[in-house]
Scaffold this motif. Structure first.
Motif, PDB file in Angstrom:
ATOM      1  N   SER A 151      31.999 -28.625  27.892  1.00  0.00           N
ATOM      2  CA  SER A 151      30.704 -28.383  27.261  1.00  0.00           C
ATOM      3  C   SER A 151      30.549 -26.904  26.980  1.00  0.00           C
ATOM      4  O   SER A 151      30.978 -26.068  27.788  1.00  0.00           O
ATOM      5  N   MET A 152      29.931 -26.622  25.873  1.00  0.00           N
ATOM      6  CA  MET A 152      29.660 -25.231  25.528  1.00  0.00           C
ATOM      7  C   MET A 152      28.179 -25.125  25.198  1.00  0.00           C
ATOM      8  O   MET A 152      27.683 -25.855  24.330  1.00  0.00           O
ATOM      9  N   VAL A 153      27.462 -24.266  25.915  1.00  0.00           N
ATOM     10  CA  VAL A 153      26.026 -24.109  25.691  1.00  0.00           C
ATOM     11  C   VAL A 153      25.767 -22.703  25.181  1.00  0.00           C
ATOM     12  O   VAL A 153      26.215 -21.723  25.780  1.00  0.00           O
ATOM     13  N   TRP A 154      25.074 -22.616  24.075  1.00  0.00           N
ATOM     14  CA  TRP A 154      24.745 -21.313  23.498  1.00  0.00           C
ATOM     15  C   TRP A 154      23.231 -21.197  23.413  1.00  0.00           C
ATOM     16  O   TRP A 154      22.588 -21.910  22.649  1.00  0.00           O
ATOM     17  N   GLU A 155      22.680 -20.294  24.222  1.00  0.00           N
ATOM     18  CA  GLU A 155      21.232 -20.035  24.165  1.00  0.00           C
ATOM     19  C   GLU A 155      21.008 -18.960  23.116  1.00  0.00           C
ATOM     20  O   GLU A 155      21.070 -17.766  23.410  1.00  0.00           O
ATOM     21  N   PHE A 156      20.785 -19.396  21.903  1.00  0.00           N
ATOM     22  CA  PHE A 156      20.759 -18.441  20.796  1.00  0.00           C
ATOM     23  C   PHE A 156      19.422 -17.735  20.642  1.00  0.00           C
ATOM     24  O   PHE A 156      19.353 -16.690  20.019  1.00  0.00           O
ATOM     25  N   ARG A 157      18.379 -18.312  21.199  1.00  0.00           N
ATOM     26  CA  ARG A 157      17.085 -17.640  21.231  1.00  0.00           C
ATOM     27  C   ARG A 157      16.444 -17.949  22.566  1.00  0.00           C
ATOM     28  O   ARG A 157      16.905 -18.802  23.305  1.00  0.00           O
ATOM     29  N   GLU A 158      15.350 -17.266  22.829  1.00  0.00           N
ATOM     30  CA  GLU A 158      14.667 -17.470  24.098  1.00  0.00           C
ATOM     31  C   GLU A 158      14.304 -18.940  24.274  1.00  0.00           C
ATOM     32  O   GLU A 158      13.572 -19.508  23.477  1.00  0.00           O
ATOM     33  N   ARG A 159      14.878 -19.553  25.299  1.00  0.00           N
ATOM     34  CA  ARG A 159      14.616 -20.945  25.666  1.00  0.00           C
ATOM     35  C   ARG A 159      14.919 -21.937  24.534  1.00  0.00           C
ATOM     36  O   ARG A 159      14.250 -22.943  24.377  1.00  0.00           O
ATOM     37  N   GLN A 160      15.911 -21.604  23.767  1.00  0.00           N
ATOM     38  CA  GLN A 160      16.418 -22.544  22.766  1.00  0.00           C
ATOM     39  C   GLN A 160      17.929 -22.540  22.865  1.00  0.00           C
ATOM     40  O   GLN A 160      18.539 -21.474  22.965  1.00  0.00           O
ATOM     41  N   SER A 161      18.502 -23.694  22.854  1.00  0.00           N
ATOM     42  CA  SER A 161      19.954 -23.735  23.037  1.00  0.00           C
ATOM     43  C   SER A 161      20.592 -24.815  22.174  1.00  0.00           C
ATOM     44  O   SER A 161      19.957 -25.801  21.791  1.00  0.00           O
ATOM     45  N   LEU A 162      21.855 -24.579  21.905  1.00  0.00           N
ATOM     46  CA  LEU A 162      22.704 -25.557  21.247  1.00  0.00           C
ATOM     47  C   LEU A 162      23.829 -25.900  22.200  1.00  0.00           C
ATOM     48  O   LEU A 162      24.313 -25.026  22.935  1.00  0.00           O
ATOM     49  N   ARG A 163      24.235 -27.139  22.195  1.00  0.00           N
ATOM     50  CA  ARG A 163      25.329 -27.546  23.085  1.00  0.00           C
ATOM     51  C   ARG A 163      26.289 -28.462  22.349  1.00  0.00           C
ATOM     52  O   ARG A 163      25.868 -29.317  21.556  1.00  0.00           O
ATOM     53  N   PHE A 164      27.560 -28.263  22.608  1.00  0.00           N
ATOM     54  CA  PHE A 164      28.562 -29.192  22.117  1.00  0.00           C
ATOM     55  C   PHE A 164      29.350 -29.695  23.319  1.00  0.00           C
ATOM     56  O   PHE A 164      29.789 -28.907  24.161  1.00  0.00           O
ATOM     57  N   SER A 165      29.501 -31.001  23.420  1.00  0.00           N
ATOM     58  CA  SER A 165      30.225 -31.591  24.552  1.00  0.00           C
ATOM     59  C   SER A 165      31.258 -32.575  24.043  1.00  0.00           C
ATOM     60  O   SER A 165      31.036 -33.264  23.039  1.00  0.00           O
ATOM     61  N   VAL A 166      32.352 -32.634  24.729  1.00  0.00           N
ATOM     62  CA  VAL A 166      33.361 -33.641  24.443  1.00  0.00           C
ATOM     63  C   VAL A 166      33.875 -34.157  25.787  1.00  0.00           C
ATOM     64  O   VAL A 166      33.998 -33.383  26.747  1.00  0.00           O
ATOM     65  N   GLY A 167      34.116 -35.445  25.892  1.00  0.00           N
ATOM     66  CA  GLY A 167      34.562 -35.956  27.179  1.00  0.00           C
ATOM     67  C   GLY A 167      35.117 -37.361  27.086  1.00  0.00           C
ATOM     68  O   GLY A 167      35.021 -38.022  26.042  1.00  0.00           O
ATOM     69  N   LYS A 168      35.716 -37.766  28.166  1.00  0.00           N
ATOM     70  CA  LYS A 168      36.223 -39.132  28.272  1.00  0.00           C
ATOM     71  C   LYS A 168      35.618 -39.807  29.492  1.00  0.00           C
ATOM     72  O   LYS A 168      35.312 -39.143  30.489  1.00  0.00           O
ATOM     73  N   ALA A 169      35.456 -41.103  29.400  1.00  0.00           N
ATOM     74  CA  ALA A 169      34.908 -41.843  30.536  1.00  0.00           C
ATOM     75  C   ALA A 169      35.574 -43.214  30.575  1.00  0.00           C
ATOM     76  O   ALA A 169      36.221 -43.627  29.614  1.00  0.00           O
ATOM     77  N   PHE A 170      35.429 -43.890  31.690  1.00  0.00           N
ATOM     78  CA  PHE A 170      36.140 -45.166  31.822  1.00  0.00           C
ATOM     79  C   PHE A 170      35.373 -46.159  32.689  1.00  0.00           C
ATOM     80  O   PHE A 170      34.474 -45.779  33.449  1.00  0.00           O
ATOM     81  N   ARG A 171      35.768 -47.401  32.545  1.00  0.00           N
ATOM     82  CA  ARG A 171      35.285 -48.464  33.439  1.00  0.00           C
ATOM     83  C   ARG A 171      36.484 -49.246  33.927  1.00  0.00           C
ATOM     84  O   ARG A 171      37.260 -49.772  33.112  1.00  0.00           O
ATOM     85  N   ASN A 172      36.652 -49.310  35.232  1.00  0.00           N
ATOM     86  CA  ASN A 172      37.733 -50.104  35.804  1.00  0.00           C
ATOM     87  C   ASN A 172      37.452 -51.589  35.613  1.00  0.00           C
ATOM     88  O   ASN A 172      36.286 -52.001  35.544  1.00  0.00           O
ATOM     89  N   PRO A 173      38.467 -52.428  35.581  1.00  0.00           N
ATOM     90  CA  PRO A 173      38.212 -53.875  35.577  1.00  0.00           C
ATOM     91  C   PRO A 173      37.429 -54.260  36.826  1.00  0.00           C
ATOM     92  O   PRO A 173      37.643 -53.707  37.910  1.00  0.00           O
ATOM     93  N   THR A 174      36.509 -55.205  36.679  1.00  0.00           N
ATOM     94  CA  THR A 174      35.748 -55.654  37.843  1.00  0.00           C
ATOM     95  C   THR A 174      36.646 -56.535  38.717  1.00  0.00           C
ATOM     96  O   THR A 174      37.699 -57.015  38.281  1.00  0.00           O
TER      97      THR A 174
END
Lengths: 283, 656
Positions: free
Chosen positions: B394-417
């Motif tokens: 994740s990358m968070v850029w607070e470009f102004r006072e109390r304002q931010s932009l964020r870009f996130s990339v990720g992977k997630a999974f679910r095991n077989p039950t």
């Protein structure tokens, strides 16, 4: 202005290494800024918190008055001294730079000592609060009371509307109630309610601001806004001269105010010495 | 007082002149307000407190909201109370990106950003950090969570993949229900709600802090008749919990808690008895956290042709260490070990226990003011799958006072039950009007299943502009290796004639989704709050049998207003959900027939009054669900959905 003063006044040269940021024009902030100017000894740039906030390029310390000013974004390299921001705590995430809070309430040990001078027979002191920042004061009061027979009952409320219910619960237990300057708890309605409750049940309530004596508090133990600003100035000067500064600063002078009429209404007999030592007496 | 540094631009003579001028200016400036001020000091101090209250209200957790590595929404205790919600899933309806559906009177489904289905196992639900997912289906029995709504301090909803910290099932999000500490309760509460359809909700709790000891006890009961079939008990659940916390010092704390629930739930065609219990122990010393818990469950189900029991035990140990090697860096490392032991007449004989192992590491780095980077990864081992890596950045850029932009990339999974890996049943369904022959239904398992995996991208904007809080997110994800049931139908034969049908879970199919949320919240003051949000999602399956694209509503709008002044409180909130399509016919048909669930509104309104004076502590409230709206289903009847109508309730509560 220069014309008014005979045209001989040189242009005001502001100290560039420091700046004052305020969140509001209200009188208490102005009093504190005056205290700061008196303590700092020379004028500094006074800026208003907001989107257009630009610090002087050489600024090494910012003194913020009010929560809005305290929460503005400052470079990590700039030391921040913030005050008049009850309920606001600058989080540890901003630990790149030095952040110092000037407290609005006396150290719990000093607070208890002064309250017991006013009400020596006090056995149970109730503290009511909402903002998370006051948890440390509640803990401090408990620690300070441990060697004595004084019991501290600290109750955190979820909001200002919980006050009536909390007071009802405390009616049987409390000898006195101390209310910090918690902006999430104290408002016009609640101060009226406290006065009614206090006077009807003979339980004095104490605050940290002498200004609130006329709202029915029996006494106040705290700092003046001017002294808070003065302490902020001294802290800023320490930072500029690279002296060590802790995360919390307490102004030097505790002011005690007493409302004799309110004390009488709740049946509180204040010792003569305490009356004599009071900085402000409301007959 | 320390001597200050001299201004760089002034010579000593100038400094003296400047000081004098400054004093004079200051004095004149200070005199102005004094001369013009007609307010008393107390009014000025109250004005100051009101100003600070406005700031504090608008800026609660300012850093957390703007710098978090994922989209997080919080439902507070006040939000729950004001909503008039009677169930946990109803309390989550107003959250952007969340589809909270009432399946029947006593069961709901909560889904994040699409992939809707009645039994959802792609959202991890935690109670104070402990999983409350069922051992067999990895779904949530919301009614069985052993806390009442009154005990909840807040619910944090993290949208997007959370496997980097939480492992399996945190695919499209994590819901963490956080309860109140005893110190927050400071006394007791008894509450009773009576409503139409024989609905009764009762709660009693007590908590306090004595010195270093914090304690809480809670119990509750919920019973209601069915919305669809008045006079039939839809379910009844009793629950209790107890928690003790002890502060050895400011840096060290021990928490011990336990609890459970027991309930029955019945629909038109099935009956279920369930018992859930837990015990946990948490210890924190500085930045080291140790958490261990035991979950146990026993569920007995009966339907027309089957009876089954499911008994499960989970033992979990989790350790986490925070490190700050440098002011700009913060590192969190941890490991978890879990053992699941399950037995059921639905499972293959000799089904072994499962040992699940996970290690995770996350780094927060602030290279310069305004920029925060989060990089983390977790590896997990399931006994039937390979090691699996779940990274997130994740990358968070607070470009102004109390304002931010964020870009996130990720992977997630679910095991077989456990059921997908070890289910083994063979039952014969007698002839029915639709099928004039017996059906031999063979449910088999698949021990070669791969985990479902999601790849996720998100761009987010967050701002706190004075009293206005705004959040906007856009996301894209690809869910692959989905575990779906494959049906194979044999030839009709034998005497009496029987049709063999085999159901077997398989991996296959990918769903791609695009969407976003836009949310705004305006605090008009401590007494009033307005909010509105809009969610959009567009799903596309690569094969028709997946059905995710049809069962997830494309659009959703929530709006509400809340008012609280003196003892009176009033709120109204509305939720509009777009139409959805659900499979109507059974799995034996070679073609899939879809039926539409029309768009629907859910409206909840509440009016409460807290009594003053000698009745302080007493609150009476009236709430109404779906006034003047026709009954509707949120999940198609054939999928278990029940028609939900309106309901009038009255609540009386007393705090002491």
């Amino acid at each position: 202005m220069a014309t008014l003063l005979g045209g001989s006044l040189p242009a005001v040269v502001l100290a560039q290494e420091a700046a004052v940021v305020t969140g509001s024009e209200l009188r208490p902030y102005q009093e504190a800024v005056q205290g700061f100017q008196a303590g700092f000894g020379r004028p500094v740039a006074q800026l208003k918190a907001g989107s257009g906030l630009r610090l002087p390029p050489d600024a090494r310390v910012v003194v913020a008055f009010g929560g809005k000013a305290a929460l503005a974004r400052y470079p990590d390299a700039v030391g921040l001294v913030y005050c008049m921001a009850p309920g606001t705590r600058i989080g540890p995430v901003r630990n790149g730079g030095l952040r110092v809070k000037v407290r609005m309430h006396p150290h719990p040990r000093d607070l208890l000592r002064r309250l017991r001078e006013i009400q020596p027979g006090m056995k149970t002191l109730v503290m009511l609060w909402v903002s998370e920042d006051y948890a440390s004061i509640a803990d401090g009061l408990r620690e300070a009371a441990e060697p004595s027979d004084l019991r501290i009952v600290s109750e955190r409320l979820s909001g200002p509307d919980d006050l009536p219910e909390a007071l009802r619960r405390m009616r049987a237990k409390a000898d006195a109630i101390w209310l910090p300057l918690d902006p999430r708890l104290l408002n016009e309605d609640n101060l009226d309610l406290l006065k009614e409750f206090s006077w009807a049940n003979g339980i004095p309530f104490y605050t940290a601001s002498a200004d609130l004596l006329e709202r029915g508090a029996a006494a106040s133990v705290g700092f003046s806004f001017h002294d808070i600003g003065h302490a902020a100035a001294q802290t800023a000067l320490k930072i500029l001269s690279k002296e060590a500064v802790g995360p919390d600063v307490f102004p030097d002078r505790i002011q005690v105010g007493i409302n004799e009429a309110a004390a009488s209404k709740v049946g509180l007999r204040i010792p003569a010495e305490a009356l004599k030592g009071a900085d402000r007496l409301l007959p | 007082m320390q001597q200050a540094e001299k201004p760089k631009t002034a010579c000593p003579g100038e400094v003296a002149a400047v000081n004098r001028a400054a004093w004079l200016l200051g004095a004149i400036w200070a005199l102005g307000p004094v001369a013009s001020s007609a307010q008393s000091p107390s009014t000025e101090t109250i004005g100051f407190l009101a100003e600070e209250a406005r700031v504090v209200t608008a800026s609660l957790s300012p850093e957390r909201a703007s710098r978090a590595p994922a989209t997080v929404y919080v439902v507070t205790a006040e939000d729950i109370r004001a909503s008039g919600a009677q169930t946990l899933w109803d309390a989550l309806r107003m959250v952007p990106g969340v589809d909270a559906m009432t399946v029947d009177t006593m069961q709901g489904a909560v889904i994040i950003r699409g992939l809707n289905r009645a039994g959802n196992n792609r959202v991890l639900v935690l109670l104070d950090g402990r999983t409350v997912l069922d051992n067999f289906y990895d779904t949530v029995n919301w009614e069985a969570i052993p806390v009442t709504l009154e005990e909840i301090d807040r619910i944090e909803i993290m949208e997007g993949p959370g496997s980097v910290l939480y492992g399996s099932n945190a695919v499209s999000g994590v819901i963490n229900i956080i309860t109140k500490a005893g110190a927050q309760l400071k006394g007791g509460l008894v509450s009773y709600t009576g409503a139409e359809r024989n609905t009764h909700l009762a709660a009693a709790l007590y908590g306090d802090r004595r010195g270093k000891l914090d304690y809480r006890l809670g119990t509750g009961l919920h019973s209601a008749d069915s919305f669809a079939d008045a006079g039939r008990l839809a379910g009844k659940t009793g629950k209790f919990n107890a928690a003790l916390g002890y502060d050895f010092s400011k840096e060290s704390r021990l928490d011990v808690s336990g609890g459970g629930s027991n309930g029955t739930r019945q629909t038109a065609s099935s009956f279920q008895d369930s018992s859930f219990g837990f015990a946990r122990l948490d210890y924190r010393f500085r930045d080291t956290r140790l958490r261990t818990f035991w979950n146990t469950q026993l569920v007995e189900s009966r339907s027309g042709v089957t009876t089954a029991y499911e008994r499960g035990n989970t033992y979990d140990l989790n350790i986490q260490q925070g490190l700050a090697p440098h002011a700009d860096h913060r590192l969190t490392a941890g490991a978890s070990l879990r053992r699941n032991e399950n037995s059921s007449d639905l499972l293959s004989p000799g089904t072994p226990g499962e040992n699940l192992l996970g290690f995770f590491l996350e780094e927060q780095w602030r290279p310069r003011e305004g920029w925060t980077f989060w990089v983390g990864a977790r590896v997990d081992k399931h006994p039937l799958t390979d090691w699996l890596l779940s990274p997130r950045g994740s990358m968070v850029w607070e470009f102004r006072e109390r304002q931010s932009l964020r870009f996130s990339v990720g992977k997630a999974f679910r095991n077989p039950t456990i059921l997908e890996s070890y289910l083994e049943t063979d039952l014969t369904v007698p002839p029915s009007p639709g099928y004039p022959f017996s059906i031999r239904l063979i449910s088999s398992n698949n021990r070669d299943l791969s985990p479902e995996q999601m790849l996720f991208f998100e761009l987010a904007y967050a701002a706190r502009l004075d009293r206005l809080k705004v959040q906007a997110e856009a996301f894209h994800y690809r869910l692959s290796d989905q575990i779906v049931g494959a049906v194979s139908i044999g030839s009709l034969g034998g005497a009496p004639p029987t049709l063999p049908v085999t159901l077997r879970p398989m991996n296959g199919g990918e769903t791609r989704a695009y969407g976003g949320e836009l949310a705004a919240e305006f605090a008009a003051g401590p007494w009033a709050k307005l909010f509105a949000n809009y969610s959009i999602q567009e799903l596309k399956d690569d094969r028709a049998s997946l059905l995710n694209d049809r069962s997830s509503p494309e659009n959703k709008i929530n709006a509400g207003a809340r008012f609280r002044r003196a003892g009176l409180s009033a709120s109204c909130q509305a939720d509009w959900v777009d139409r959805t399509f659900w499979r109507q016919n059974d799995v034996l048909s070679s073609t899939v027939v879809m039926a539409k669930t029309p768009a629907y509104w859910t409206i909840n309104a509440r009016l409460g009054y807290s009594f003053p004076g000698r009745w302080e502590g007493l609150e009476a409230a009236v709430s109404v669900l779906n006034p003047f709206l026709p009954a509707r289903v949120e999940i198609l009847r054939e999928q278990g959905g029940e028609a939900i109508g309106s309901r009038l309730s009255a609540t009386l509560s007393y705090r002491f």
